[in-house]
Design a protein around this motif. Sequence first.
Motif, short mmCIF file in Angstrom:
data_model
loop_
_atom_site.label_atom_id
_atom_site.label_comp_id
_atom_site.label_asym_id
_atom_site.label_seq_id
_atom_site.Cartn_x
_atom_site.Cartn_y
_atom_site.Cartn_z
N ILE A 3 18.73 49.32 11.73
CA ILE A 3 19.84 49.20 12.68
C ILE A 3 20.10 50.60 13.21
CG2 ILE A 3 22.23 48.55 13.03
CD1 ILE A 3 21.98 46.67 10.62
N ARG A 106 28.97 45.26 10.42
CA ARG A 106 27.91 45.30 9.41
C ARG A 106 27.93 44.04 8.55
NH1 ARG A 106 24.59 49.11 7.54
NH2 ARG A 106 23.66 48.79 5.50
N LEU A 109 26.50 41.09 10.49
CA LEU A 109 25.04 41.19 10.61
C LEU A 109 24.36 40.74 9.32
CD1 LEU A 109 24.76 44.58 12.53
CD2 LEU A 109 24.18 42.33 13.44
N GLN A 110 24.99 41.04 8.19
CA GLN A 110 24.44 40.61 6.90
C GLN A 110 24.66 39.13 6.69
OE1 GLN A 110 26.50 43.21 4.17
NE2 GLN A 110 25.12 44.93 4.54
N SER A 115 20.57 41.31 10.05
CA SER A 115 20.10 42.62 9.60
C SER A 115 18.86 42.51 8.71
CB SER A 115 21.21 43.35 8.84
OG SER A 115 21.68 42.59 7.74
N ASN A 116 18.56 41.32 8.22
CA ASN A 116 17.34 41.14 7.41
C ASN A 116 16.38 40.14 8.06
OD1 ASN A 116 18.70 38.77 6.98
ND2 ASN A 116 18.87 38.97 4.75
N ALA A 139 27.66 50.14 10.49
CA ALA A 139 26.56 49.18 10.50
C ALA A 139 25.19 49.84 10.53
CB ALA A 139 26.69 48.25 11.71
N ASP A 141 21.82 52.19 10.17
CA ASP A 141 20.98 52.89 9.19
C ASP A 141 20.63 54.28 9.68
OD1 ASP A 141 20.71 50.58 7.46
OD2 ASP A 141 19.38 49.75 8.98
#
Length: 254
Positions: A3, A106, A109-110, A115-116, A139, A141
């Motif tokens: 991200i 964040r 997104l999870q 996010s995955n 959020a 990385d």
Amino acid sequence: MTILAVFNQKGGVGKTTTTANLAAAMAKEGMEPLIIDLDPQAHLTAISGVEPDAGDSIFAFYKDNKPLTELVVHLDNGVNLIPSHVELAKIDTLYAKTGSIIRRLRQALQDEHLSNAGVPILIDCFPFLGILSINAMAAADAILIPIAAEYLAMKGANQLANTLVAMEQIAGKRIPRRYLVTRYVTQRRLSGDIIEQMNERYGKDLCKTRISENAAITESAGFHQDIFAFAPKSKGAKDYAVLLEELIACGFVD
């Protein structure tokens, strides 16, 4: 997958065009990226040729808890967009005293398995220290920071550093970053001077890739096209393709 937040508090440095064209470079490589327009100015949404109602934009996620997956717009170039709307500017006022909002993006997104999902996510940030930019930092990385090869852009570097420190303190983490030189003109002495200053200031955090000043990049936005669709053989297209290669090599995109 990474991200990546694209942030600078100064306008005119190529933040939005970098988000759009880097995502387009990813799409060309079959990555199916998701871009989130988290800027109330909604420039990324506009250059993508999308005109959503507020209820079909990221504003509805914050105001009405609408799932992110219901807001995704599929663009012709293979990029997926969660659009913005001018109403998003109200979020800082609506949630100014709500601490839990900081990690809301964040968490969504999870929770929604974005996010995955095995695709890169790029966030075009609000160029202001507030709830939206903190959401992006929490959020992210990693951060990509475009800085124009201009005197005033360098003058704002200290303020930018202070802003990033403040956002990281609120977000509760140190975020890896890369600085990207944009609007670079090889023949201009000032550009060379600025590169030298940026090397001294940022060292290994400075991207080796330079995004050259290129009329096709500016013109492509007016036609709602990315640089690869508008001028695939241009210097701008080459620069963004090389930028993606560099970000993959340094682990900012996987």
